[in-house]
Design a protein around this motif. Structure first.
Motif, PDB file in Angstrom:
ATOM      1  N   CYS A  87     -10.071   4.805   7.181  1.00 27.17           N
ATOM      2  CA  CYS A  87      -9.163   3.908   7.499  1.00 27.17           C
ATOM      3  C   CYS A  87      -7.708   4.882   8.051  1.00 27.17           C
ATOM      4  O   CYS A  87      -7.027   5.379   6.919  1.00 27.17           O
ATOM      5  N   ARG A  88      -7.554   4.768   9.389  1.00 25.54           N
ATOM      6  CA  ARG A  88      -6.125   5.455   9.502  1.00 25.54           C
ATOM      7  C   ARG A  88      -4.825   4.797   9.256  1.00 25.54           C
ATOM      8  O   ARG A  88      -5.153   3.403   8.809  1.00 25.54           O
ATOM      9  N   MET A  89      -3.785   5.079   9.105  1.00 24.51           N
ATOM     10  CA  MET A  89      -2.614   4.524   8.605  1.00 24.51           C
ATOM     11  C   MET A  89      -1.884   3.908  10.068  1.00 24.51           C
ATOM     12  O   MET A  89      -1.495   4.704  10.684  1.00 24.51           O
ATOM     13  N   VAL A  90      -1.806   2.609   9.822  1.00 29.90           N
ATOM     14  CA  VAL A  90      -1.183   1.920  10.861  1.00 29.90           C
ATOM     15  C   VAL A  90       0.111   1.163   9.869  1.00 29.90           C
ATOM     16  O   VAL A  90      -0.206   0.115   8.958  1.00 29.90           O
ATOM     17  N   ASP A  91       1.152   1.985   9.873  1.00 32.10           N
ATOM     18  CA  ASP A  91       2.256   1.282   9.079  1.00 32.10           C
ATOM     19  C   ASP A  91       3.504   0.904   9.882  1.00 32.10           C
ATOM     20  O   ASP A  91       3.870   1.530  10.887  1.00 32.10           O
ATOM     21  N   HIS A  92       3.893  -0.407   9.676  1.00 27.65           N
ATOM     22  CA  HIS A  92       5.043  -1.083  10.354  1.00 27.65           C
ATOM     23  C   HIS A  92       5.986  -0.271  10.424  1.00 27.65           C
ATOM     24  O   HIS A  92       7.072  -0.308  11.303  1.00 27.65           O
ATOM     25  N   GLY A  93       6.381   0.531   9.189  1.00 29.56           N
ATOM     26  CA  GLY A  93       7.599   1.452   9.199  1.00 29.56           C
ATOM     27  C   GLY A  93       7.586   2.465  10.184  1.00 29.56           C
ATOM     28  O   GLY A  93       8.515   2.709  10.990  1.00 29.56           O
ATOM     29  N   ILE A 288      -2.155   0.602   2.234  1.00 31.67           N
ATOM     30  CA  ILE A 288      -3.044   1.203   1.138  1.00 31.67           C
ATOM     31  C   ILE A 288      -3.601   0.262   0.095  1.00 31.67           C
ATOM     32  O   ILE A 288      -4.656  -0.005   0.093  1.00 31.67           O
ATOM     33  N   ALA A 289      -2.779  -0.636  -0.429  1.00 31.11           N
ATOM     34  CA  ALA A 289      -2.974  -1.532  -1.288  1.00 31.11           C
ATOM     35  C   ALA A 289      -3.618  -2.662  -0.764  1.00 31.11           C
ATOM     36  O   ALA A 289      -4.641  -3.136  -1.239  1.00 31.11           O
ATOM     37  N   GLU A 290      -3.277  -3.185   0.308  1.00 34.45           N
ATOM     38  CA  GLU A 290      -4.004  -4.181   1.055  1.00 34.45           C
ATOM     39  C   GLU A 290      -5.319  -3.854   1.443  1.00 34.45           C
ATOM     40  O   GLU A 290      -6.431  -4.577   1.198  1.00 34.45           O
ATOM     41  N   ASN A 291      -5.744  -2.625   1.966  1.00 32.09           N
ATOM     42  CA  ASN A 291      -7.053  -2.161   2.176  1.00 32.09           C
ATOM     43  C   ASN A 291      -7.856  -2.068   0.839  1.00 32.09           C
ATOM     44  O   ASN A 291      -9.170  -2.573   0.760  1.00 32.09           O
TER      45      ASN A 291
END
Length: 311
Positions: A87-93, A288-291
């Protein structure tokens, strides 16, 4: 059940992420041992960066997913030992940062700010004011989360925004194109181009001499995506020949950019040191926690990498 979550990245990243991850896990109700040292056979999830200590995933026999801290996955997607979901990082920040950087440089070019900032020498540089944003065509190559966010922000400023992706996309306020003919249409007469595509075999040199020639003469390029998206030699030729007026580049084929690279001394190139956007520890930890919550509930992970596509 207590989960075992291995943090496999650089030590400086552990110092940055440990507290935010523990906080995000607590808020999400995740009971986990989070450590940089867990026996591979006991690991359920890996929080991962490719510059960390793990390259062989074979010993991780009960691994449920690898949760990347990086948005780019080109250095890990073809690892033959990695068979668990990646899972790649898609970070709203990170997205917010990228939108700010791209919007700032597009406005800088639109308003011709360099000319006035550099001209504080007592000379009154009379000239015409910038046209309205609606009279500038901006092309955004790449309509993933980052590209779509930037395109929509520019559209809200009334730029005439055209976006391109490899497949069909719909983005509110943006004229979307896809395919080879669509790429030409998106670039044709563009005043500015922003590159936000992933680094894959299909995207290397996507902005080459032929495609730069489609832009309006005297146009501008901003690249916060990936270095290989641009043909470097063709870019320099387009700048020297006047087809392009300036380029702002944040990413390069080799980083740090070598001291003898011609971009450093070129008067029509602005180099920034890969600082357009970076993953934010607090918001990335929430992703990460969501996943992990999804995985433990038997639900599909979000932002799973398509190995065939490369992103």
């Amino acid at each position: 059940m207590t989960l075992n979550v291995l943090f496999a990245a650089q030590p400086k990243s552990w110092a940055e992420y440990e507290a935010p991850l523990r906080s995000a896990f607590a808020k999400a109700g995740i009971d986990a041992v989070l450590s940089t040292d867990i026996a591979p056979a006991d690991v359920d999830y890996i929080v991962y960066a490719p510059n960390g200590p793990v390259t062989d995933f074979t010993p991780f026999t009960k691994l449920k997913a690898v949760l990347s801290l990086w948005a780019g996955v080109e250095t890990m997607v073809h690892n033959p030992t990695l068979t668990a979901p990646l899972c790649r990082m898609v970070d709203h920040g990170l997205t917010e940062s990228m939108v700010e950087w791209v919007t700032g440089h597009v406005l800088r070019y639109h308003l011709d700010m360099d000319r006035f900032v550099a001209g504080q020498d007592g000379v009154w540089r009379a000239g015409t004011a910038a046209p309205l944003a609606r009279d500038r065509k901006v092309c955004v190559l790449g309509l993933g989360v980052l590209g779509a966010g930037c395109a929509q922000a520019l559209a809200r400023l009334n730029f005439d925004v055209h976006g391109w992706a490899r497949g069909p996309k719909t983005v509110d306020g943006v004229t979307c194109h896809h395919g080879e003919d669509g790429l030409k249409d998106a670039l044709r007469d563009a005043d500015m181009v922003a590159l936000l595509l992933p680094d894959t075999a299909a995207t290397e040199n996507v902005l080459n001499a032929e495609r730069m020639a489609l832009m309006r003469r005297g146009g501008f390029v901003v690249n916060p995506g990936r270095g290989p998206l641009i043909d470097d030699a063709a870019l320099i030729a387009a700048l020297d020949g006047g087809q392009l007026a300036h380029a702002t580049l944040d990413v390069f084929r080799v980083e740090p950019l070598p001291e003898d690279h011609p971009f450093w001394a070129h008067p029509k190139v602005t180099v920034t040191p890969h600082i357009a956007a970076e993953t934010k520890a607090t918001t990335a930890s929430e992703v990460i926690a969501e996943n992990i919550v999804l995985g433990e509930a038997g639900q599909p992970f979000v932002h799973v990498v398509d190995r065939a596509a490369g992103y």
